[in-house]
Write an enzyme that holds these catalytic residues in place. Sequence first.
Site, PDB file in Angstrom:
ATOM      1  N   ALA A   1       1.298   3.397  14.952  1.00 39.69           N
ATOM      2  CA  ALA A   1      -0.029   3.512  15.541  1.00 39.69           C
ATOM      3  C   ALA A   1      -1.003   3.639  14.376  1.00 39.69           C
ATOM      4  O   ALA A   1      -0.783   4.439  13.464  1.00 39.69           O
ATOM      5  CB  ALA A   1      -0.125   4.738  16.444  1.00 39.69           C
TER       6      ALA A   1
ATOM      7  N   GLY B   1      -3.533 -14.511  -2.252  1.00 38.14           N
ATOM      8  CA  GLY B   1      -4.825 -14.060  -1.721  1.00 38.14           C
ATOM      9  C   GLY B   1      -5.705 -15.255  -1.391  1.00 38.14           C
ATOM     10  O   GLY B   1      -5.271 -16.197  -0.725  1.00 38.14           O
TER      11      GLY B   1
ATOM     12  N   THR C   1      -6.867  -6.076   6.338  1.00 37.62           N
ATOM     13  CA  THR C   1      -5.686  -5.479   6.954  1.00 37.62           C
ATOM     14  C   THR C   1      -4.907  -6.519   7.742  1.00 37.62           C
ATOM     15  O   THR C   1      -5.468  -7.271   8.524  1.00 37.62           O
ATOM     16  CB  THR C   1      -6.086  -4.328   7.888  1.00 37.62           C
ATOM     17  OG1 THR C   1      -6.872  -3.374   7.168  1.00 37.62           O
ATOM     18  CG2 THR C   1      -4.858  -3.631   8.439  1.00 37.62           C
ATOM     19  N   ALA C   2      -3.606  -6.571   7.531  1.00 35.00           N
ATOM     20  CA  ALA C   2      -2.654  -7.432   8.261  1.00 35.00           C
ATOM     21  C   ALA C   2      -2.703  -8.897   7.868  1.00 35.00           C
ATOM     22  O   ALA C   2      -1.984  -9.714   8.451  1.00 35.00           O
ATOM     23  CB  ALA C   2      -2.827  -7.304   9.772  1.00 35.00           C
ATOM     24  N   ALA C   3      -3.497  -9.260   6.869  1.00 34.13           N
ATOM     25  CA  ALA C   3      -3.546 -10.672   6.461  1.00 34.13           C
ATOM     26  C   ALA C   3      -2.178 -11.148   5.971  1.00 34.13           C
ATOM     27  O   ALA C   3      -1.715 -12.233   6.337  1.00 34.13           O
ATOM     28  CB  ALA C   3      -4.610 -10.877   5.386  1.00 34.13           C
ATOM     29  N   GLY C   4      -1.525 -10.330   5.154  1.00 34.82           N
ATOM     30  CA  GLY C   4      -0.200 -10.699   4.670  1.00 34.82           C
ATOM     31  C   GLY C   4       0.825 -10.741   5.783  1.00 34.82           C
ATOM     32  O   GLY C   4       1.706 -11.612   5.805  1.00 34.82           O
ATOM     33  N   ASP C   5       0.719  -9.810   6.726  1.00 29.52           N
ATOM     34  CA  ASP C   5       1.637  -9.796   7.865  1.00 29.52           C
ATOM     35  C   ASP C   5       1.444 -11.039   8.730  1.00 29.52           C
ATOM     36  O   ASP C   5       2.412 -11.606   9.247  1.00 29.52           O
ATOM     37  CB  ASP C   5       1.419  -8.541   8.713  1.00 29.52           C
ATOM     38  CG  ASP C   5       1.715  -7.267   7.950  1.00 29.52           C
ATOM     39  OD1 ASP C   5       2.544  -7.313   7.029  1.00 29.52           O
ATOM     40  OD2 ASP C   5       1.121  -6.224   8.280  1.00 29.52           O
TER      41      ASP C   5
END
Length: 297
Positions: A10, A212, A238-242
């Site tokens: 969370a 990147g 946030t979460a770009a790599g994921d």
Amino acid sequence: MITVFGSLNADLCFDIARCPDAGETLASDGLRTQAGGKGGNQALAAAKAGAAVRFVGAVGADTFGDVALSGLQQAGVDLSGVRRDAAETGCAIVIVEKSGDNRIILNGGANAGVSADQLTRESLQGVSNLVMQMEIPATAVAAAVELAGQAGVRSIVNLAPAMPLPLETLKKIDLLVVNESEAQIVSEIISCASDAASLAHRLGTDVIRTLGPDGAEACVAGTVRHAPGRAVRVVDTTAAGDCFIGVLAAELDAERDFDLALQRAVAASALTCTGPGSQSSLPSAAEVDAFLATWAD
């Protein structure tokens, strides 16, 4: 079908002009509570890209557990492999600065109890890719890589956050995905340069290094590929790599040409940076299609 073996959190996301200095208190411009965790993010990205996804992991028997599972439930991800533990659900505090950069404080919670015993060869039947990250115990990842090899399933390991894996495990991974800093850490351990080709040659496996805004480079079956990036207005990274991992896995599951799969993963990752939050910013396949269409203009 894809199985994601990994973390569920969370996320408490604070929007703020800048991070406070030591001893300083600053008011945030907003607070969002949402589902997260690298495993959860990657699974949702794959599902939104059109793949059938099963998740294997753990949450606590608390309210945050419901939060962590909410996005995956809505996307139709198979959660039969998720265990409810007595430990608290993993939780991350995500501080997003006005520039779009973020700082993350993570408590693993139930993720620390995730075990490869939750996977079996039978449960991997019909699975094309087993996707893993490093927010669960490294021993579990190592055992899962071994099991994937025995079951004839492609193992995709995102070495994030960077944690040591035995050299023998690194060599058994079918596709290792690292960003520039993670690649540098691996290169120092195995004594080679940090580019994808050098890592792949040293390990004897396929490697992708994300760059990147410059896209990504890959060395697959000894051939070097590059997918260029495109500048976007960054709201939150946030979460770009994921997103990159999840979309790549979905494209490979669909047996898409690798170069196109790599380009779609780069585009989806860039698109994620244009919206706030982690799972809330993950794009659909249609949104990626529309975004890619603008690249040709």
